[in-house]
Each structure stands twice: as structure tokens, then as C-alpha cells.
Design a protein around this motif. Structure first.
Motif, mmCIF file in Angstrom:
data_model
loop_
_atom_site.group_PDB
_atom_site.id
_atom_site.type_symbol
_atom_site.label_atom_id
_atom_site.label_comp_id
_atom_site.label_asym_id
_atom_site.label_seq_id
_atom_site.Cartn_x
_atom_site.Cartn_y
_atom_site.Cartn_z
ATOM 1 N N UNK A 18 0.834 -1.209 0.000
ATOM 2 C CA UNK A 18 0.000 0.000 0.000
ATOM 3 C C UNK A 18 0.866 1.256 0.000
ATOM 4 N N UNK A 19 1.939 1.227 0.754
ATOM 5 C CA UNK A 19 2.867 2.360 0.777
ATOM 6 C C UNK A 19 3.471 2.572 -0.607
ATOM 7 N N UNK A 20 3.870 1.488 -1.261
ATOM 8 C CA UNK A 20 4.426 1.590 -2.616
ATOM 9 C C UNK A 20 3.428 2.204 -3.590
ATOM 10 N N UNK A 21 2.174 1.797 -3.490
ATOM 11 C CA UNK A 21 1.149 2.350 -4.378
ATOM 12 C C UNK A 21 1.015 3.857 -4.180
ATOM 13 N N UNK A 28 3.402 12.215 -0.436
ATOM 14 C CA UNK A 28 4.509 12.437 0.495
ATOM 15 C C UNK A 28 4.303 11.545 1.721
ATOM 16 N N UNK A 29 5.336 11.394 2.540
ATOM 17 C CA UNK A 29 5.274 10.493 3.692
ATOM 18 C C UNK A 29 4.128 10.838 4.639
ATOM 19 N N UNK A 30 3.948 12.114 4.936
ATOM 20 C CA UNK A 30 2.879 12.519 5.851
ATOM 21 C C UNK A 30 1.512 12.157 5.264
ATOM 22 N N UNK A 31 1.335 12.353 3.975
ATOM 23 C CA UNK A 31 0.075 12.008 3.317
ATOM 24 C C UNK A 31 -0.161 10.498 3.341
ATOM 25 N N UNK A 32 0.920 9.732 3.146
ATOM 26 C CA UNK A 32 0.801 8.278 3.190
ATOM 27 C C UNK A 32 0.344 7.833 4.572
ATOM 28 N N UNK A 33 0.954 8.406 5.596
ATOM 29 C CA UNK A 33 0.595 8.054 6.975
ATOM 30 C C UNK A 33 -0.871 8.371 7.242
ATOM 31 N N UNK A 34 -1.326 9.539 6.812
ATOM 32 C CA UNK A 34 -2.715 9.929 7.033
ATOM 33 C C UNK A 34 -3.682 9.016 6.282
ATOM 34 N N UNK A 35 -3.367 8.686 5.045
ATOM 35 C CA UNK A 35 -4.234 7.833 4.236
ATOM 36 C C UNK A 35 -4.336 6.411 4.778
ATOM 37 N N UNK A 39 1.496 5.828 11.767
ATOM 38 C CA UNK A 39 2.325 6.956 12.168
ATOM 39 C C UNK A 39 3.370 7.232 11.086
ATOM 40 N N UNK A 40 3.859 8.452 11.080
ATOM 41 C CA UNK A 40 4.900 8.835 10.131
ATOM 42 C C UNK A 40 6.160 7.991 10.348
#
Length: 72
Positions: A18-21, A28-35, A39-40
Motif C-alpha cells: 500500500x505504501x508503494x502504491x 509524500x510520507x505525511x500524506x501516506x501516513x494519514x491515508x 504513524x509517520x
């Protein structure tokens, strides 16, 4: 499925996939964490693990590896 593709499936679990997608879609990392609701620091930890496990050194190289190995 080739041995390399089987190995890549073991390296990249569902969360990392999911992170790769999200990386491939420009998040960005913060957006990935929120989605994903993580945690970041978890996102950054997984990213570092993926770099080490795949012998890549940046996001572009990691995404290229993921496409070549059928992860994405």
C-alpha cells in the motif's frame, strides 16, 4: 511464478505494498501516513526496510524494482 517474484512477495507485505502504491502516485510520507492510518515513523521505518531488502536507495529506484518484480 519465478523464484525472484516469490521472494519479492515475501519482502513486500500488504502494508508495504500500500505504501508503494501511494509513493507511485506521488504522495509524500505525511500524506501516506494519514491515508493509511499509520504513524509517520512507521511509514519511514517501512520505507527504510524496503530500501534495504530490495537493495535500492531512493523512491524512484524502489518503484522501478516493484514494477520489474510484479509487486506493482
Amino acid at each position: 511464478m519465478t523464484n525472484e517474484k516469490k521472494r519479492s512477495r515475501k519482502i513486500i507485505n500488504e502494508r508495504k505494498s500500500e505504501i508503494l502504491k501511494l509513493i507511485s502516485n506521488g504522495y509524500e510520507s505525511k500524506e501516506k501516513a494519514e491515508n493509511l492510518g499509520y504513524s509517520l515513523s512507521m511509514i519511514n521505518h517501512d520505507l527504510c526496510e524496503m530500501y534495504n531488502d530490495t537493495f535500492t536507495n531512493n523512491k524512484a529506484h524502489l518503484i522501478s524494482w516493484a514494477f520489474r518484480n510484479g509487486v506493482l
